[in-house]
Design a protein around this motif. Structure first.
Motif, PDB file in Angstrom:
ATOM      1  N   UNK A  62       0.751  -0.941  -0.198  1.00  0.00           N
ATOM      2  CA  UNK A  62       0.059   0.112   0.022  1.00  0.00           C
ATOM      3  C   UNK A  62       0.934   1.195  -0.039  1.00  0.00           C
ATOM      4  N   UNK A  63       0.417   2.240  -0.411  1.00  0.00           N
ATOM      5  CA  UNK A  63       1.296   3.538  -0.546  1.00  0.00           C
ATOM      6  C   UNK A  63       0.479   4.780  -0.034  1.00  0.00           C
ATOM      7  N   UNK A  64       1.363   5.733   0.199  1.00  0.00           N
ATOM      8  CA  UNK A  64       0.768   7.078   0.353  1.00  0.00           C
ATOM      9  C   UNK A  64       1.757   7.989  -0.011  1.00  0.00           C
ATOM     10  N   UNK A  65       1.226   9.156  -0.618  1.00  0.00           N
ATOM     11  CA  UNK A  65       2.267  10.165  -1.127  1.00  0.00           C
ATOM     12  C   UNK A  65       2.080  11.428  -0.646  1.00  0.00           C
ATOM     13  N   UNK A  66       2.949  12.437  -0.168  1.00  0.00           N
ATOM     14  CA  UNK A  66       2.798  13.722   0.260  1.00  0.00           C
ATOM     15  C   UNK A  66       3.609  14.418  -0.516  1.00  0.00           C
ATOM     16  N   UNK A  67       3.214  15.571  -0.776  1.00  0.00           N
ATOM     17  CA  UNK A  67       3.784  16.747  -1.689  1.00  0.00           C
ATOM     18  C   UNK A  67       5.005  17.393  -1.058  1.00  0.00           C
ATOM     19  N   UNK A  68       4.960  17.598   0.164  1.00  0.00           N
ATOM     20  CA  UNK A  68       6.057  18.279   0.803  1.00  0.00           C
ATOM     21  C   UNK A  68       6.030  17.736   2.209  1.00  0.00           C
ATOM     22  N   UNK A  69       7.436  17.314   2.378  1.00  0.00           N
ATOM     23  CA  UNK A  69       7.636  16.805   3.913  1.00  0.00           C
ATOM     24  C   UNK A  69       9.224  16.982   4.206  1.00  0.00           C
ATOM     25  N   UNK A  70       9.515  17.372   5.313  1.00  0.00           N
ATOM     26  CA  UNK A  70      10.945  17.445   5.595  1.00  0.00           C
ATOM     27  C   UNK A  70      11.609  16.098   5.667  1.00  0.00           C
ATOM     28  N   UNK A  71      12.681  16.101   4.795  1.00  0.00           N
ATOM     29  CA  UNK A  71      13.300  14.803   4.683  1.00  0.00           C
ATOM     30  C   UNK A  71      14.259  14.543   5.895  1.00  0.00           C
ATOM     31  N   UNK A  73      17.247  13.484   7.041  1.00  0.00           N
ATOM     32  CA  UNK A  73      18.845  13.704   6.996  1.00  0.00           C
ATOM     33  C   UNK A  73      19.127  15.149   6.688  1.00  0.00           C
ATOM     34  N   UNK A  74      18.591  15.680   5.345  1.00  0.00           N
ATOM     35  CA  UNK A  74      19.155  16.775   4.859  1.00  0.00           C
ATOM     36  C   UNK A  74      18.157  18.036   5.538  1.00  0.00           C
ATOM     37  N   UNK A  75      16.829  17.502   6.124  1.00  0.00           N
ATOM     38  CA  UNK A  75      16.064  18.456   6.557  1.00  0.00           C
ATOM     39  C   UNK A  75      15.492  19.347   5.476  1.00  0.00           C
ATOM     40  N   UNK A  76      15.531  18.956   4.073  1.00  0.00           N
ATOM     41  CA  UNK A  76      15.185  19.595   2.960  1.00  0.00           C
ATOM     42  C   UNK A  76      13.674  19.045   2.643  1.00  0.00           C
ATOM     43  N   UNK A  77      13.032  20.214   2.274  1.00  0.00           N
ATOM     44  CA  UNK A  77      11.321  19.675   1.890  1.00  0.00           C
ATOM     45  C   UNK A  77      11.474  18.871   0.581  1.00  0.00           C
ATOM     46  N   UNK A  78      10.965  17.747   0.742  1.00  0.00           N
ATOM     47  CA  UNK A  78      10.738  17.131  -0.450  1.00  0.00           C
ATOM     48  C   UNK A  78       9.463  16.358  -0.663  1.00  0.00           C
ATOM     49  N   UNK A  79       9.457  15.570  -1.545  1.00  0.00           N
ATOM     50  CA  UNK A  79       8.106  14.650  -1.863  1.00  0.00           C
ATOM     51  C   UNK A  79       8.511  13.632  -0.814  1.00  0.00           C
ATOM     52  N   UNK A 100      12.216   9.874  -0.089  1.00  0.00           N
ATOM     53  CA  UNK A 100      12.350  11.200  -0.081  1.00  0.00           C
ATOM     54  C   UNK A 100      12.851  11.468  -1.377  1.00  0.00           C
ATOM     55  N   UNK A 101      12.157  12.476  -2.070  1.00  0.00           N
ATOM     56  CA  UNK A 101      12.531  12.780  -3.586  1.00  0.00           C
ATOM     57  C   UNK A 101      12.358  14.221  -4.037  1.00  0.00           C
ATOM     58  N   UNK A 102      12.991  14.666  -5.059  1.00  0.00           N
ATOM     59  CA  UNK A 102      12.501  16.103  -5.675  1.00  0.00           C
ATOM     60  C   UNK A 102      11.499  15.893  -6.861  1.00  0.00           C
ATOM     61  N   UNK A 103      11.609  17.017  -7.425  1.00  0.00           N
ATOM     62  CA  UNK A 103      10.415  17.041  -8.562  1.00  0.00           C
ATOM     63  C   UNK A 103      11.051  16.040  -9.857  1.00  0.00           C
ATOM     64  N   UNK A 108      16.475  10.697  -2.859  1.00  0.00           N
ATOM     65  CA  UNK A 108      17.562  11.408  -2.040  1.00  0.00           C
ATOM     66  C   UNK A 108      18.023  10.700  -0.616  1.00  0.00           C
ATOM     67  N   UNK A 109      16.979  10.345  -0.085  1.00  0.00           N
ATOM     68  CA  UNK A 109      16.903   9.841   1.142  1.00  0.00           C
ATOM     69  C   UNK A 109      16.008   8.758   1.295  1.00  0.00           C
ATOM     70  N   UNK A 110      16.038   7.899   2.271  1.00  0.00           N
ATOM     71  CA  UNK A 110      14.852   6.946   2.360  1.00  0.00           C
ATOM     72  C   UNK A 110      15.146   6.498   4.133  1.00  0.00           C
ATOM     73  N   UNK A 111      13.822   6.063   4.550  1.00  0.00           N
ATOM     74  CA  UNK A 111      13.537   5.408   5.911  1.00  0.00           C
ATOM     75  C   UNK A 111      13.059   4.146   5.860  1.00  0.00           C
ATOM     76  N   UNK A 112      13.788   3.065   6.517  1.00  0.00           N
ATOM     77  CA  UNK A 112      13.048   1.752   6.471  1.00  0.00           C
ATOM     78  C   UNK A 112      12.852   1.700   8.000  1.00  0.00           C
ATOM     79  N   UNK A 113      11.312   1.291   7.993  1.00  0.00           N
ATOM     80  CA  UNK A 113      10.673   1.203   9.204  1.00  0.00           C
ATOM     81  C   UNK A 113      10.364  -0.279   9.418  1.00  0.00           C
TER      82      UNK A 113
END
Length: 160
Positions: A62-71, A73-79, A100-103, A108-113
Motif C-alpha cells: 500500500x502506498x501514500x504520497x505527500x507533496x512536501x515533507x521535511x526529509x 537527514x538533509x532537513x530539505x523539503x521533498x516529496x 524522499x525525492x525532488x521534482x 535522495x533519502x529513505x527511511x526503513x521502518x
C-alpha cells in the motif's frame, strides 16, 4: 565485507561470489542452502533497485504520497512516498519505507521502518548516482552520522 552478485533477470538465475565459494541458484527453486543466500540477495537488490522493486511488488504494497515533507537527514523539503508491505509473504513482511525525492523523482533519502513502526529503524541517503542500462542507480548510502556507509561498486547492466 563484500558481496558480488550476478543476476539473469529473464531466467531468475543468481550467482554469488565470495573469496571462498561460488553459489548458483534459481530464485523459483530455493532449497535450504539457497534460501539464506536469497535473503541477502533480496536485501542487496532492494538497496540497488528500490524503485523497480516497488513496481515488481505492486500487488503486495500500500502506498501514500505527500507533496512536501521535511526529509530526515538533509532537513530539505521533498516529496515523500511511503510504501508498506503486506503482513504476509516475503522476508520482512509488514516493513515500511519512506522515500524522499525532488521534482526529478530521483530518490535522495529513505527511511526503513521495521514492521511499520512509527520510528525509523534506519535512515540513509541515496547519492553518487550513475546511469547503467538506462537506469539511474545510487552507488552510495550513508546515515546522518556518517558511520554507516554502503557502497555499490562495479555495477554492470547487460542487455541482450
Amino acid at each position: 565485507f563484500e558481496r558480488t552478485w550476478q543476476w539473469n533477470l529473464k531466467d531468475n538465475d543468481v550467482m554469488t561470489f565470495n573469496a571462498n565459494d561460488t553459489l548458483s541458484y534459481n530464485r523459483m527453486e530455493l532449497d535450504s542452502a539457497s534460501h539464506q543466500t536469497n535473503s541477502a540477495f533480496i536485501n542487496d537488490k532492494y538497496w540497488l533497485l528500490a524503485p523497480l522493486n516497488i513496481l515488481w511488488d505492486k500487488d503486495n504494497i500500500s502506498y501514500e504520497h505527500h507533496v512536501e515533507v521535511q526529509a530526515p537527514i538533509s532537513k530539505t523539503p521533498m516529496q515523500q512516498l511511503t510504501i508498506v508491505y503486506g503482513k504476509e509473504g516475503g522476508y520482512t513482511p509488514g516493513d515500511a519505507y519512506d522515500f524522499y525525492f525532488g521534482d526529478d523523482y530521483i530518490i535522495k533519502e529513505w527511511v526503513w521502518r521495521k514492521e511499520n513502526q512509527a520510528d525509523a529503524s534506519l535512515a540513509t541517503t541515496w547519492e553518487d548516482y550513475v546511469e547503467k542500462g538506462g537506469m539511474k542507480i545510487a552507488r552510495m548510502h550513508k546515515n546522518a552520522e556518517g558511520n554507516l556507509k554502503l557502497y555499490m561498486s562495479d555495477i554492470q547492466v547487460k542487455t541482450k
